[in-house]
Write an enzyme that holds these catalytic residues in place. Structure first.
Site, mmCIF file in Angstrom:
data_model
loop_
_atom_site.group_PDB
_atom_site.id
_atom_site.type_symbol
_atom_site.label_atom_id
_atom_site.label_comp_id
_atom_site.label_asym_id
_atom_site.label_seq_id
_atom_site.Cartn_x
_atom_site.Cartn_y
_atom_site.Cartn_z
ATOM 1 N N ASP A 5 5.645 -61.392 121.924
ATOM 2 C CA ASP A 5 6.300 -61.744 121.329
ATOM 3 C C ASP A 5 4.938 -62.390 119.901
ATOM 4 O OD1 ASP A 5 6.967 -62.622 119.224
ATOM 5 O OD2 ASP A 5 8.511 -64.292 120.665
ATOM 6 N N MET A 6 4.672 -61.994 118.661
ATOM 7 C CA MET A 6 4.386 -62.397 117.658
ATOM 8 C C MET A 6 4.303 -63.613 117.805
ATOM 9 S SD MET A 6 2.257 -59.617 117.514
ATOM 10 C CE MET A 6 0.620 -60.682 116.062
ATOM 11 N N ASP B 208 8.460 -57.962 115.613
ATOM 12 C CA ASP B 208 7.315 -58.573 116.220
ATOM 13 C C ASP B 208 7.376 -58.698 117.695
ATOM 14 O OD1 ASP B 208 9.658 -60.195 115.823
ATOM 15 O OD2 ASP B 208 8.520 -62.283 115.044
ATOM 16 N N GLU B 209 8.373 -58.354 118.185
ATOM 17 C CA GLU B 209 8.133 -58.683 120.190
ATOM 18 C C GLU B 209 8.891 -57.184 120.291
ATOM 19 O OE1 GLU B 209 11.378 -61.702 121.782
ATOM 20 O OE2 GLU B 209 13.020 -61.327 119.881
#
Length: 348
Positions: free
Chosen positions: A9-10, A103-104
């Site tokens: 996860d960013m 983003d994940e």
């Protein structure tokens, strides 16, 4: 062999990209989203979160909480560009990847070249920071539920491992809202009878789960005991392409929901163009806070992979819906494909 699942996860992705591109924003409360008073927050930096700002919050509320914040319009094209670089790195780790959003993602590294999750996580974090310039948080466990729970443990830039011998003790202090599958309405019902933590719920007999939570009850019963048999689902099926998201806060605000549909339509359009295919059936899916799923579809009389065509149908479908309760998940799917025809021009 026990599975090794990673959830990556960013960290505050959109805001982190803005800070990466503009060094003057480093360490500042950056809020990304619609900049008008009717807009909503897409995400915000950790500096902004200290003021109580969170995703899906209306911009006018964010301005009241943090009037000196730096409000930035969403640049989806740039986030997609950075996301592609990150996912290229992830694909070097394993081909068994389930993207959840830009983003994940979940990764199954059980049969990869890495001997354990820590080794893989450190490799990913090093590569992403060195080549992209951003941090990423990673949860490691033997199933998806625990891996996702772990990724949020030491944010930002964290690594957390949850092993079988930690279950159930590590879960017992958590509020029940942290359990994947329990929506806002279910949490409120359980709170009303004095169940606030996983420990409170864990002590209840199995029959209670079925009575209070219906067909999802047994899944919750297993989940808080560390059991989750869901596979990491690789996107290989070309019969349809879609995007969906479970919202961080349930909502019935159509403007907010349309923003999600717009983002999804853009992502799907770019994917279809990349694959040189077009579809003509567009489906909007949503799930309410009581876990009722609804799908609405429209089939065009032409094939398309154009963003405007896809979003226009999504907008029409949502605007015609009478939403009677808050929505916890929303998504878009395009199907009924054909390969795009490419006309070759001649000189004459």
């Amino acid at each position: 062999m026990e599975r090794i699942i990673l959830h990556v996860d960013m960290d505050a992705f959109f805001a982190s990209v803005e800070q990466l591109d503009n060094k003057a924003l480093k360490g500042k409360p950056v809020i990304v989203g619609g900049v008008s008073e009717r807009g909503v927050v897409s995400t915000c930096s950790y500096e902004a979160r200290k003021y109580g700002i969170h995703s899906a919050m209306p911009i006018f509320m964010a301005r009241k909480l943090c009037p000196h914040g730096i409000y930035v319009r969403t640049r989806m094209f740039r986030y997609k560009e950075v996301s592609r670089k990150v996912f290229d790195i992830l694909r070097e780790v394993t081909e068994v990847i389930e993207p959840l959003s830009i983003d994940e993602a979940y990764l199954d590294i059980t049969n990869s070249r890495f001997k354990n999750g820590i080794e893989a996580a450190k490799y990913i974090k090093f590569r992403v920071f060195k080549e992209v310039g951003l941090t990423i948080s990673i949860g490691i466990s033997y199933n998806k539920f625990l891996a996702k729970l772990a990724s949020d443990w030491n944010k930002p830039n964290g690594i957390k491992v949850i092993t079988k011998d930690m279950i159930p003790s590590i879960l017992l202090p958590f509020p029940i809202s942290k359990i994947y599958g329990l929506g806002k309405k279910s949490v409120e019902r359980l709170n009303n009878i004095g169940i606030f933590t996983v420990k409170d719920l864990y002590d209840m007999p199995k029959e209670f789960y079925i009575e209070y939570l219906g067909k999802y009850g047994l899944e919750i019963y297993d989940r808080i005991r560390g059991i989750d048999n869901r596979e990491v689902e690789v996107e290989r099926d070309r019969k349809s392409y879609g995007r969906e998201r479970t919202l961080k806060s349930d909502t019935n605000d159509k403007d907010e929901l349309l923003q999600y549909l717009m983002d999804f339509s853009r992502e799907i359009s770019e994917q279809l163009i990349r694959l040189n295919i077009e579809g003509k059936t567009i489906t909007v899916k949503y799930k309410t806070e009581s876990f009722q799923s609804h799908t609405r579809s429209k089939t065009l009389n032409f094939y398309t992979n154009n963003f405007n065509d896809i979003y226009r149908v999504c907008e029409e479908i949502l605007n015609n819906e009478e939403i009677k309760e808050n929505i916890r998940l929303i998504g878009v799917t395009v199907s009924s494909f054909k390969e795009s025809s490419i006309e070759q021009l001649t000189l004459f």
